[in-house]
Design an enzyme around this catalytic site. Sequence first.
Site, short mmCIF file in Angstrom:
data_model
loop_
_atom_site.label_atom_id
_atom_site.label_comp_id
_atom_site.label_asym_id
_atom_site.label_seq_id
_atom_site.Cartn_x
_atom_site.Cartn_y
_atom_site.Cartn_z
N ASN A 111 -1.46 -10.36 -7.70
CA ASN A 111 0.03 -10.72 -8.11
C ASN A 111 -0.46 -12.55 -8.01
O ASN A 111 0.66 -13.54 -8.17
CB ASN A 111 0.92 -10.30 -7.33
N GLY A 244 -4.26 -4.76 -2.60
CA GLY A 244 -5.37 -5.40 -3.49
C GLY A 244 -6.57 -4.94 -2.93
O GLY A 244 -7.25 -4.94 -4.08
N TRP A 264 -6.16 -14.83 -5.00
CA TRP A 264 -6.27 -16.50 -3.68
C TRP A 264 -5.07 -16.92 -3.58
O TRP A 264 -3.63 -16.80 -4.35
CB TRP A 264 -6.31 -17.03 -5.96
N HIS A 278 3.35 -15.93 -6.29
CA HIS A 278 2.67 -15.44 -6.65
C HIS A 278 3.20 -15.60 -8.35
O HIS A 278 4.01 -16.70 -8.69
CB HIS A 278 3.97 -13.91 -7.01
N HIS A 290 -0.75 -8.99 7.65
CA HIS A 290 -2.30 -8.97 6.06
C HIS A 290 -3.23 -10.47 6.70
O HIS A 290 -2.18 -10.78 6.99
CB HIS A 290 -2.24 -9.04 4.18
#
Lengths: 325, 354
Positions: A111, A244, A264, A278, A290
């Site tokens: 996203n 992801g 990215w 996003h 994360h």
Amino acid sequence: MYLGSNFQSFFCMCWRPVFLLIKMGCIGQRCDKAPINTVNSFVPFSRKLLEECCDPGQLFAMTKMNSPMGKNLWFDGEFLYSVTIDNATYSLFPQATPFQLPLKKCSVVGNGGILKKSGCGKQIDQADFVMRCNLPPLSSEYSKDVGSKTQLVTANPSIIQKRFQNLLWSRKAFVDSVKVYNHSYIYMPAFSMKTGTGPSLRVYYTLADFGAKQEVLFANPNFLRDISKFWKSKGIHAKRLSTGLFLVSAALGLCEEVTIYGFWPFSVDLHGKFISHHYYDNVLPDSGFHAMPEEFLQLWFLHKSGVLRMQLEPCEDPPLIQPSA
Amino acid sequence: MGYTDPSSSRDLLGNRTLFFIFICAFAVVTLLQQILYGRNYLKRYFEFYEGPLEYNSTKCLELRQDIIEVKVLSMVKQTELFDRWKSLQMCKWEMNVTEANLSTLSRCCNAPSFLFTTQKNTPLGTKLKYEVDTSGIFHINQEIFKMFPKDMPYHRSQFKRCAVVGNGGILKNSRCGREIDSADFVFRCNLYRVTTDAPQRFHKLEKWRKPFYDVLQVYENASVLLPAFYNTRNTDVSIRVKYVLDDFESQQAVYYFHPQYLINVSRYWLGQGVRAKRVSTGLILVTAALELCEEVHLFGFWAFPMNPSGIFITHHYYDNVKPRPGFHAMPSEIFNFLHMHSKGILRVHTGTCS
């Protein structure tokens, strides 16, 4: 659990060299034409490694085959917490992983804000199997950039909790919002966190009650744990991997050809232009959950070695401003 | 030779003799009972039954008086009460308008404006007190407020003839279906049962919802009346019912009992001698019906293990699950209905319909 991370602080401090390195690499060699056909001894090796460790084809989702009734299921996101699969839960699982394996061409769509104005929609939709993360919006304003096809979309229980009040009250809003995903599987990590089980099962009940076209697949905690271990050994140190990366890992095991879009985690694109977090908003995630840049680096290595293809540049040139006639 | 059995003379109070004496005593007691309490059976047997008697005939007045003079349920034997009730069936029933108007009911509870929570009687920001959990307060926010109807959909004496249908086993094989359906407005109580059962049967509506919705579909366009503010445990489930119906785009309306109305009703009936932890839903509905309708007919309100003729019946017409003892005072409620029947305020149907 969101895709995205505390990249801003990291980016300024220690990730700048990495970013520059990648940028250098890109300049030397066009990024969007990734060396997918390069014969590289690393290619089969890595995939084989992944298959050996985790067996995505069998263990990707909870099925009647890999999770018989009465099996004790250890949650991968909790410390020593398990549930036993009872009759009611068991009946929610499909017989086996419901895909025609192996899948041919897969798109995994993150996203990231880099997708905005990328015009990659058409290219994404060309794949046989499109995977998306965390119930992203797919309204017409985005379809040019992110496509409209979906075969598998992940949904985090935390999103169900925040956006749909845990599905305890009105459920129509949820059913309406997943209508954009047509005939797709909704992949939910039901057995990762204690608090996630209820909402995930409720998603199943809701869709079944309404006779919706979407189907729910529950993530297998054993699979998620194996993937985490695999990446940990590669040097990703985070409390939890992002959705992801889980999805990319699964795609590598399920598909023959994997292209990833929208991965990215930096706040500027390759040309130094600032981008949103996003493609649909700029809400930054909680920091410290994360380790997005680390994950990105691993994916970058995979891209470099040709295991997958990473799309970072716009797919089509942005339309030039026509001189007025 | 010639020895006699030494035990033969001592067996006078032996096992066999004792057993025989017991049987005799039992027979005598039963006989006495028959004579003392069973005379009415005989009396009726000899009486010549010639169709229903007129309401105002002296015989009927007498029979009605027979029931009214029983002030407390424990004053007479249950069988005696049944007998009197059965005798009364000979008489036609008529609405006694003056008596009905005299009844203090209309002053107690004000159903036409307080039966449900409405936007009018429960404005935004009200701190609604629960009926049972008196310390619990529910704050009416925008979300909940929007669920309420604008105003009460019914007004006083709106309906000519109403039927309130209880779930008593007496309804079984009564063939009253058509008569019930012929009423202008039918109240039923078993939806309430569904919601109290919801925690078990429908998992508080937190899991599957379609089964519950399908159950409601049996009632077609009926409004669903829920005790959302009875205690704190009920609120969430009751509100969820509204969401379920909205989600499935059902035409059924959902209403919530106003807790103050429930409190008033229990207080009123406490004054009438119904001592229970909680008045039953049936009683609440009857109370509401008395205010909303001109003529109220009760079906299936009979809380005794046998029907007036003494034949055993199931507890409900659909099952025989006994309730929790000591929660409702059912016999006392029914007794009140019989009184009101005799006074001509409402009509209790216990026999079979034609």
